[in-house]
Design an enzyme around this catalytic site. Structure first.
Site, PDB file in Angstrom:
ATOM      1  N   CYS A   9       0.864  -1.180   0.000  1.00  0.00           N
ATOM      2  CA  CYS A   9       0.000   0.000   0.000  1.00  0.00           C
ATOM      3  C   CYS A   9       0.901   1.232   0.000  1.00  0.00           C
ATOM      4  O   CYS A   9       2.088   1.133  -0.305  1.00  0.00           O
ATOM      5  CB  CYS A   9      -0.983  -0.015   1.171  1.00  0.00           C
ATOM      6  N   ASN A  12       2.398   1.520   4.281  1.00  0.00           N
ATOM      7  CA  ASN A  12       2.642   0.247   4.968  1.00  0.00           C
ATOM      8  C   ASN A  12       2.317   0.326   6.457  1.00  0.00           C
ATOM      9  O   ASN A  12       2.987  -0.279   7.288  1.00  0.00           O
ATOM     10  CB  ASN A  12       4.071  -0.232   4.727  1.00  0.00           C
ATOM     11  N   CYS A  14      -1.429   0.649   7.273  1.00  0.00           N
ATOM     12  CA  CYS A  14      -2.859   0.343   7.390  1.00  0.00           C
ATOM     13  C   CYS A  14      -3.228  -0.912   6.593  1.00  0.00           C
ATOM     14  O   CYS A  14      -3.415  -1.981   7.157  1.00  0.00           O
ATOM     15  CB  CYS A  14      -3.728   1.518   6.911  1.00  0.00           C
ATOM     16  N   ARG A  15      -3.338  -0.761   5.281  1.00  0.00           N
ATOM     17  CA  ARG A  15      -3.881  -1.834   4.452  1.00  0.00           C
ATOM     18  C   ARG A  15      -2.939  -3.019   4.264  1.00  0.00           C
ATOM     19  O   ARG A  15      -3.348  -4.170   4.447  1.00  0.00           O
ATOM     20  CB  ARG A  15      -4.281  -1.275   3.080  1.00  0.00           C
ATOM     21  N   SER A  16      -1.686  -2.774   3.883  1.00  0.00           N
ATOM     22  CA  SER A  16      -0.797  -3.912   3.612  1.00  0.00           C
ATOM     23  C   SER A  16      -0.417  -4.700   4.863  1.00  0.00           C
ATOM     24  O   SER A  16      -0.377  -5.935   4.809  1.00  0.00           O
ATOM     25  CB  SER A  16       0.424  -3.496   2.795  1.00  0.00           C
ATOM     26  N   ASP A 126      -8.154   3.367   1.313  1.00  0.00           N
ATOM     27  CA  ASP A 126      -7.253   3.763   2.393  1.00  0.00           C
ATOM     28  C   ASP A 126      -8.083   4.302   3.566  1.00  0.00           C
ATOM     29  O   ASP A 126      -8.745   5.328   3.432  1.00  0.00           O
ATOM     30  CB  ASP A 126      -6.284   4.833   1.892  1.00  0.00           C
TER      31      ASP A 126
END
Length: 160
Positions: A9, A12, A14-16, A126
């Site tokens: 993301c 690095n 939140c999402r990944s 995001d």
């Protein structure tokens, strides 16, 4: 044979890392931990060395997933040598990765939600600037895609 998967993301945090933690839990649940190496990274360097966002940690913990030990890092060219799957959370990250990708990369470079099988969404949004519900939504999307990704890995790489 170990299959190597990198989730990417922007920062690095939140999402990944959420995808990394949830996919690791899915591998544990299905007895495939030793078959797949997982990591996550960001296209930007703003958060290198930092833990995931506290809201991501809390949302994952509510589902029994521990992200506290993860630390942000930035994608680099060596990742294209080391990973079989490099999966972006959104189109912007996918474009950034495509610009880094060497011509001889033989792995999969695509959107993570391509594995979500029928999801109306193509990108993992995001949640950074939103509320808690955004982090729960990310987990829902990642869970769908994780199951599809594992099915693809089993079919293509782990025929036992």
């Amino acid at each position: 044979m170990t299959v190597n998967v990198l989730f990417v993301c922007l920062g690095n945090i939140c999402r990944s890392p959420t995808a990394e933690g949830l996919f690791r839990a899915e591998l544990a649940r299905t007895g495939r931990v030793d078959d797949v190496f997982i990591d996550s990274a960001g296209t930007g360097a703003w958060h290198v060395g930092k833990a995931p966002d506290a809201r991501a940690i809390a949302a994952a913990a509510e589902r029994g997933i521990d992200l506290r030990s993860l630390r942000a890092r930035q994608v680099d060219e060596a990742d294209f040598e080391n990973f079989d799957y490099i999966l972006a959370m959104d189109e912007s990250n996918l474009q950034d990765l495509a610009m880094l990708k060497p011509a001889d990369f033989k792995g999969e470079l695509r959107l993570f939600l391509d594995y979500a099988g029928g999801s109306a969404e193509r990108e993992v949004p995001d949640p950074y600037y939103g509320g808690e519900e955004g982090f729960a939504h990310v987990l829902d999307l990642v869970e769908q895609a994780a199951q599809g990704l594992l099915a693809d890995i089993k079919q293509r790489h782990l025929s036992r």
